[in-house]
Design a protein around this motif. Structure first.
Motif, short mmCIF file in Angstrom:
data_model
loop_
_atom_site.label_atom_id
_atom_site.label_comp_id
_atom_site.label_asym_id
_atom_site.label_seq_id
_atom_site.Cartn_x
_atom_site.Cartn_y
_atom_site.Cartn_z
N PRO A 50 56.95 -49.39 26.08
CA PRO A 50 57.45 -50.75 25.90
C PRO A 50 57.03 -51.32 24.55
O PRO A 50 55.98 -50.96 24.02
N SER A 51 57.85 -52.21 23.98
CA SER A 51 57.54 -52.81 22.69
C SER A 51 56.17 -53.45 22.71
O SER A 51 55.84 -54.19 23.64
N GLN A 52 55.38 -53.12 21.69
CA GLN A 52 54.03 -53.65 21.59
C GLN A 52 53.52 -53.49 20.17
O GLN A 52 54.07 -52.75 19.37
N SER A 53 52.43 -54.18 19.88
CA SER A 53 51.77 -54.10 18.58
C SER A 53 50.63 -53.09 18.69
O SER A 53 49.78 -53.20 19.57
N ASN A 100 62.43 -48.29 18.04
CA ASN A 100 62.70 -49.64 17.54
C ASN A 100 61.45 -50.11 16.80
O ASN A 100 60.44 -50.41 17.42
N LEU A 101 61.55 -50.15 15.47
CA LEU A 101 60.44 -50.61 14.64
C LEU A 101 60.66 -52.07 14.26
O LEU A 101 61.71 -52.42 13.74
N GLY A 102 59.67 -52.88 14.54
CA GLY A 102 59.70 -54.27 14.09
C GLY A 102 58.91 -54.37 12.80
O GLY A 102 59.15 -53.62 11.85
N ASN A 112 61.73 -53.36 10.62
CA ASN A 112 62.98 -53.79 11.27
C ASN A 112 64.09 -52.74 11.20
O ASN A 112 65.20 -53.03 10.77
N LEU A 166 54.65 -53.03 15.07
CA LEU A 166 55.37 -53.47 16.26
C LEU A 166 56.43 -52.42 16.55
O LEU A 166 57.31 -52.16 15.72
N ILE A 167 56.33 -51.77 17.74
CA ILE A 167 57.18 -50.62 18.02
C ILE A 167 57.48 -50.51 19.51
O ILE A 167 56.68 -50.89 20.34
N GLY A 168 58.66 -50.01 19.81
CA GLY A 168 59.07 -49.66 21.17
C GLY A 168 59.84 -48.36 21.12
O GLY A 168 60.54 -48.08 20.15
N THR A 179 62.28 -45.55 23.48
CA THR A 179 62.98 -45.10 24.68
C THR A 179 63.50 -43.69 24.42
O THR A 179 63.59 -43.25 23.28
#
Length: 134
Positions: free
Chosen positions: A18-21, A46-48, A94, A122-124, A126
Motif C-alpha cells: 500500500p502507498s506509504q512513505s 506508483n512513485l509520489g 510523480n 512515497l511509493i505504492g 501493485t
C-alpha cells in the motif's frame, strides 16, 4: 465479435505494498497465492515524492509455500524473480512505472521495496496476472 474483457473474473490484482512513505528501509509486502494464474506477471509502481538523494529498488519475489513450514515441507524463503525489478532515483517524482516478467514459477508472490538515502520516498506497488481459464 465481442471485444469486451471481463477483468474482474480474468485478472488477479492484489495490493503489493500500500502507498506509504519509506525512508532508508526495506518493506516486504504480503505473499499472495498466484497458483490460479499464468507465469506472466505485471508490476505497477506508483512513485509520489522522491526526496533529494533518495532512490531504491522494487522487486517481485516468489516462494513455494509463503516461507511457511509445516509437517510436510520446510519453509521456502522468498527469492527474487529473474528480471522482475526496477531501480529508481530522486528524479522519478510523480511517475508510474510498469514492468513485466514471465519467469514466475512458484505459488506465492510478493513485492518488496528497498529505499536508500536519508529522505523519504512515497511509493505504492501493485501486481497482476491473468487467471487460468476455468
Amino acid at each position: 465479435m465481442n471485444d469486451k474483457v471481463d477483468l474482474k473474473n480474468h485478472l488477479k490484482t492484489p495490493m503489493g505494498i500500500p502507498s506509504q512513505s519509506i525512508t532508508g528501509a526495506t518493506v516486504d509486502g504480503t505473499g499472495v497465492n498466484m497458483q490460479d494464474t499464468g507465469s506472466e506477471i505485471r508490476c505497477v509502481i506508483n512513485l509520489g515524492s522522491v526526496g533529494s538523494g533518495a532512490g531504491g529498488t522494487v522487486k517481485l519475489q516468489e516462494s513455494a509455500n509463503n516461507n511457511t513450514a509445516d509437517e510436510f515441507a520446510v519453509a521456502d524463503a522468498y527469492a527474487d524473480i529473474t528480471g522482475a525489478s526496477h531501480t529508481f532515483v530522486d528524479t522519478a517524482d510523480n511517475t508510474v512505472v510498469t514492468f513485466t516478467s514471465n519467469r514466475r514459477s512458484e505459488k506465492f508472490v510478493r513485492a518488496t521495496v528497498t529505499t536508500t538515502g536519508g529522505t523519504a520516498v512515497l511509493i505504492g506497488v501493485t501486481f497482476d496476472a491473468i487467471k487460468h481459464k476455468m
